[in-house]
Motif scaffolding. Structure first.
Motif: not given
Lengths: 337, 312
Positions: A19, A319, A46, A22-27, A315-316, A49-50, A53
């Motif tokens: 984690p 999203r 932000d 990369t990113r969990w959410l769209r960028a 995380l869910t 999220m990391t 993960g």
């Protein structure tokens, strides 16, 4: 102490660093006016999220390794004693208190003793107990232990048909040697259960005397007297033969009295009398003792999976709250000519 | 948009199910046993790589018990004279391993209440005892009958055999048996004159009696050939033990062949009890969740560094 059932799975732990890359959410590389600025709360989300993960992956990998809290023993103070049961295995123990073969209505001395000892031990959870037996030779049956199942199994096994002779002296020496294994704090007691005695040779007498002083045991003799046998407390009529050969029980009693340790003899002519005597011994042998309690091994895998579930749920949820970027590029502000 | 939450939600669900610890029930066979160790004098012979047979047996059995699955039960007894004496009934080995180990370590030839070593009678007694407990028998001996068996046909085992294994211990070369005095100090070895080389002179005479020196049909029906022999030396009597084992539905094995071989022979000569064990599915579920989550992270967008452009 934490241990792992599958420690090799721990080699996967570096994967939990994924984690960070990369990113969990769209960028999107396209700048937008309705995005929040990259500071304060948005940075926290932000990093959150990391972190979620990393935590989710690490917890899953740890759970796979099967962590557990090692069981073992924990010392604790109880009330009881270090007890060695010394059981007579001579064949006369298989007769009833009336001196007959058991016929169903009356149980044998050995069966009564076993039943009463089992009850006695079941009521005293803090005792450390060892078992020895004697016949022609002394034999250690069970080293000192706190395990109730082992003690019960050892006492139950004494129901087998008895052996030949009675070498009580060496039996006592063995039982006293076994108390060397006692815990540091707490009294030491030897309970001799027998229905007879034999002449104790002088060298064995010396050995028993030395061991008794060295170990400072409390000695109890539960004498299961058969009907018609002379009492050990009866000094006999004047002029009557009173030698170890003619009255070994009485002379064993005299020997034990001279040992210089706490000693008590109980004569029991019936199972009820045995119950009383055993209860009396139990009362006298309830003293503080440092013993140990066994701790079972506890699995910790579920805890790891719980943490992983919570992190994955976070995380869910992220999203779920994520809003999509506009499907198309916004229309230019200035109409093209 | 909702498509994007299906896989993370699935990963969370898998982890949650793994937490509850579901399991697959499957049967496993456990074999209990009553261990009966021969503690007669011949077991003191030091021909197992420098160790006495009894020491070797104690060590090998402790190692073997340590490899058994939890839930199997072991009882301990020893044999001398013509019967066995049970120290404790079968106990669960994981909870009571320390007691089993301690009791095995304290087995000693001094516990013997008599010096005879009638293997066949002791074996039959032990079989009945094991039958009483409902567990298979493991009988550890070197097979040296003392005094030797009579010339008449051996008595056959009449009872119900619970199955099990005879474990032979001892070397193939006859070795001297240590001799101890009253205080248990070793004073040398048994000599040919110390032991009986033939069965007692009653019952059936030997079949070759008429060829023996000094034979007389009325005054000396046994002859004189039993005055010397090699009964003071001891080797593993593997043939004798395997014939005893075959008659009683037991297997025969040398103890030195190791725990795996013992497990195999025990499994084929004794019926175990079937218990249901639960095999946890948590690792599989957790692996699935892990793979899913890793894929999701790996296919996520690349990290973008937000560079704030300075405007001039």
């Amino acid at each position: 102490m934490i241990g792992f059932t599958a420690p090799l799975a721990l080699w996967l732990l570096p994967l939990a660093g994924l984690p960070l890359l990369t990113r969990w959410l769209r960028a999107s590389a396209v700048p937008r006016l309705d995005l929040r600025p990259a500071e304060g709360a948005s940075r926290t989300v932000d990093h959150g999220m990391t972190a979620a993960g990393v935590i989710a992956l690490a917890a899953l990998i740890l759970g796979l390794a099967g962590p557990f809290l090692r069981g073992g023993t924990a010392p604790y103070r109880g009330n009881g004693t270090n007890l060695v049961l010394l059981i007579d295995r001579s064949s006369s123990m298989d007769d009833t208190f009336a001196g007959r073969a058991p016929d169903g209505a009356e149980e044998s001395k050995s069966a009564a003793a076993r039943r009463i000892l089992q009850n006695f031990i079941a009521e005293r959870p803090d005792d450390r107990i060892g078992i020895a037996a004697f016949s022609t030779a002394p034999l250690q049956v069970l080293p000192m232990t706190t395990s109730r199942t082992a003690i019960a199994a050892a006492i139950a096994a004494q129901g087998e048909r008895g052996l030949s002779q009675t070498d009580v002296g060496r039996g006592l020496a063995l039982a006293m040697q076994m108390t060397r294994d006692a815990s540091g704090l707490g009294s030491r007691a030897v309970v001799l259960v027998s229905d007879g005695a034999a002449v104790v040779p002088p060298e064995v007498q010396d050995l028993v005397r030395e061991l008794a002083l060295e170990q400072q045991v409390n000695l109890y003799w539960l004498y299961l007297r058969t009907a018609g046998a002379r009492s050990i407390f009866d000094p006999g009529k004047p002029g009557e033969a009173d030698t170890p050969q003619t009255r070994p029980e009485r002379h064993l009693h005299l020997l034990l009295q001279r040992l210089g340790i706490t000693y008590r003899a109980f004569e029991a002519e019936s199972p009820e009398a045995v119950v009383e005597a055993v209860a009396e011994i139990g009362k006298m042998e309830t003293k503080p003792i440092l013993t140990e309690r066994s701790l079972p091994r506890r699995e910790l895998g579920w805890l790891c999976f719980l943490i992983a579930t919570l992190a994955t749920l976070a995380l869910t949820a992220a999203r779920w709250l994520e809003r999509p970027f506009a499907p198309a590029r916004p229309a230019p502000l200035v109409r093209q000519p | 948009m909702k498509r994007r939450i299906i896989l993370p939600a699935a990963a969370a669900a898998l982890a949650a199910v793994a937490m509850t610890g579901p399991g697959l029930q499957r049967p496993q066979t456990l074999t209990d046993a009553l261990l009966v160790v021969d503690i007669t004098r011949s077991m003191n012979t030091r021909d197992m790589a420098g160790m006495s047979r009894l020491d070797f047996a104690r060590r090998a059995l402790t190692d073997w018990i340590a490899t058994r699955p939890c839930g199997s039960r072991i009882g301990l007894a020893f044999f001398t004279e013509r019967r066995s004496l049970t120290l404790f009934e079968p106990v669960e080995i994981c909870a009571d391993f320390a007691s089993v180990k301690g009791a095995l370590e304290s087995l000693d030839w001094r516990m013997a209440w008599e010096g005879d070593s009638m293997i066949q009678k002791g074996l039959d007694h032990a079989l009945r005892r094991a039958e009483g407990f409902g567990v298979p028998l493991i009988f550890i001996t070197d097979g040296q009958e003392a005094p030797p068996l009579p010339y008449s046909d051996p008595a056959r085992f009449a009872g119900n055999s619970p199955g099990g294994v005879i474990l032979g211990v001892g070397g193939d070369q006859p070795a001297p048996i240590p001799k101890f005095d009253d205080l248990g100090l070793e004073t040398g070895f048994y000599e040919a004159g110390d032991v009986q080389h033939a069965p007692a002179r009653f019952g059936e005479p030997p079949p070759d009696a008429s060829e023996r020196p000094g034979w007389h049909p009325r005054n000396n029906p046994y002859g004189e050939a039993d005055l010397e022999g090699s009964e003071h030396l001891s080797a593993l009597r593997a043939d004798y033990l395997s014939s005893l084992a075959a008659d009683r539905g037991l297997g025969f094995l040398r103890l030195s062949e190791g725990p795996a071989a013992l497990d195999r022979v025990l499994a084929s000569h004794a019926t175990g009890k079937t218990v249901t064990v639960t095999r946890s599915l948590s690792p599989i579920l957790a692996t699935a969740a892990l793979v899913l989550l890793l894929t999701l992270w790996a296919t996520g967008s690349r990290r973008i560094t937000l560079v704030r452009k300075e405007t001039t």
